[in-house]
Design an enzyme around this catalytic site. Structure first.
Site: not given
Ligand SMILES: Cc1cc2nc3c(=O)[nH]c(=O)nc-3n(C[C@H](O)[C@H](O)[C@H](O)COP(=O)(O)OP(=O)(O)OC[C@H]3O[C@@H](n4cnc5c(N)ncnc54)[C@H](O)[C@@H]3O)c2cc1C
Length: 430
Positions: A9, A78, A159, A353
């Site tokens: 999430a 998980a 990144c 971006c």
């Protein structure tokens, strides 16, 4: 009646849950499995690390917001996905079955690939909110006792935008505290040139970022491989085009933040047919895993090949807009499957971006991601900082209210020929 599970999430997973919910029928159910019950807005982490935001400003308690939309939350996280059995093993030992699974677990941070890297070693990170909080303490210590700063991204990172952002934000924050004159700054990056960004540049990102760094007295080393980091010292090998060592550097630092390479999270790493060797989810153009066709992947966790050969490994960034486009395509495709149709929606993986400098910034749009492009645009100005604040406020409001429209759709970039940025297109199955 189908049970759809979204695993993760974060930026992608939360909007995935909202878009998917809007497409499900009455009898269908939706569960979000996350590591914890809180959403936090990763793009604001650089601001947390210099004290411009508190964690609470950028965090949302997921239980009530998902509950209002009748989306179940399993905050246990998980342990392992078992795609051959259509089930997820949770960290508390329980098991969750699914008909469709959307994996949105973001990255695992590969600090272990460089000795001494990371918040448990000798450098800071802004990848997670707890890292940003730790970086804030180190930043406060720097302000008290100024010294050299090294910021950048190591070999294999994908990144780069946030590394540049953070260098400029630290520069701005130090100037505000009247300490910048006591802090020599160096930007260290595996990119072959400043502004490559894993995209072979966008518009004039090379010129704009080099000029901004010169203007702000930030030196740089490109084609830089971080060999190891000791307390207060980084060992960097600058390489030639053929990968041989051109020059070795020993960089002393009082504060350092280096973005690591990413890999897949342990819950999926090494599952044959689901992931590539680094643990990223392999997907086709419909965001669907070829071996397990009821499993989809969105966000940073999906496998995307690099745009070209570089002396050191440089990955392709997965930015918010790209992720929103993956989300919309996935919701369309699962909805089609539920109706007994074939998936047809293809995400346009354009890179859009906003890189904030704290007082101004650089924006870029690459459409498509791989050059040559139809849109290859970058620009600099104070408006970028304002737009970034707008993105934060808008996104957090969306998470809190459960809306599924997007920030970028509302950002008017018609002049660039991009009317609906969250665009997807339909292609018949092969
Ligand atoms: C510092 C930084 C700044 C960035 N700034 C921008 C920006 O300004 N604009 C932009 O477009 N992009 C930006 N990005 C890139 C990208 O948009 C973000 O990384 C974004 O958060 C990725 O979304 P995601 O959903 O793929 O992963 P994440 O947002 O990282 O979410 C992954 C979620 O999965 C959960 N998870 C992981 N493992 C498990 C498990 N085993 N079980 C259950 N849940 C699990 C995590 O807890 C997390 O909630 C930035 C990235 C970084 C690192």
């Amino acid at each position: 009646m189908a049970h759809v599970v979204v695993l993760g999430a974060g930026l992608g997973g939360v909007i995935m849950a909202y878009e998917m919910k809007a497409k499900l029928g009455r009898g269908d159910t939706l569960t979000v499995v996350n590591q914890g019950g809180t959403y936090s807005f990763v793009p604001s982490n650089p601001w947390v690390a210099v004290g411009w935001r508190e964690p609470k400003d950028i965090s949302v308690d997921l239980e009530p917001v998902l509950g209002r939309r009748k989306i179940a939350l399993r905050p246990e996280g998980a342990k392992r996905v078992h795609p051959a059995e259509n089930r997820i093993e949770l960290n508390d030992g329980s098991s969750l079955d699914y008909d469709y699974l959307i994996i949105a677990t973001g990255p695992d941070l590969a600090f272990d690939e460089v000795a001494g890297l990371g918040p448990e070693g000798n450098t800071q990170s802004i990848c997670q909110i707890d890292h940003a909080v730790q970086a804030k303490s180190a930043f406060d210590a720097l302000v008290k006792k100024p010294g050299p700063v090294v910021i950048g991204a190591v070999q294999g990172a994908s990144c780069y935008g946030p590394a540049y952002e953070f260098a400029f934000i630290v520069d701005t924050a130090l100037r505000q505290k009247k300490k910048r004159d006591q802090v020599p700054m160096t930007f260290v990056t595996a990119e072959p040139y400043v502004g490559h960004l894993g995209l072979d540049g966008v518009g004039d990102t090379k010129g704009l970022l080099e000029s901004a760094m010169r203007d702000r007295h930030i030196k740089w080393i490109t084609n830089a491989k971080v060999a190891k980091v000791e307390a207060g010292k980084m060992f960097v090998e600058e390489v030639n085009d053929d990968g041989s060592v051109k020059q070795s550097h020993e960089l002393p630092f009082a504060f350092s933040m280096m973005l690591p390479a990413f890999k897949g999270v342990p819950a999926v790493l090494g599952i044959e047919g689901l992931t590539n060797p680094r643990g990223f989810i392999t997907i086709d153009k419909y965001q669907r895993n070829p071996k397990f066709p009821n499993v989809f992947g969105i966000g940073v966790c999906v496998a995307i090949p690099p745009v070209g050969k570089t002396p050191l490994p440089v990955g392709v960034p997965k930015t918010g807009f790209m992720i929103e486009s993956m989300v919309t395509a996935t919701a369309e495709n699962i909805a089609a499957l539920l109706k007994g149709e074939e998936p047809k929606a293809v995400a346009t993986w354009n890179a859009v971006c906003l890189a904030d400098f704290g007082d101004e910034g650089i924006a870029f749009v690459a459409q498509p991601q791989i050059p040559p492009r139809n849109v290859n645009w970058s620009a600099q100005g104070k408006w970028v900082h304002m737009a970034k604040v707008g993105f934060e406020k808008y996104f957090l409001r969306k998470v809190r209210s459960g809306q599924s429209d997007t920030f970028y759709e509302n950002l008017v970039l018609d002049v660039l020929g991009i009317k609906k940025l969250k665009d997807i297109h339909l292609e018949a199955a092969e």
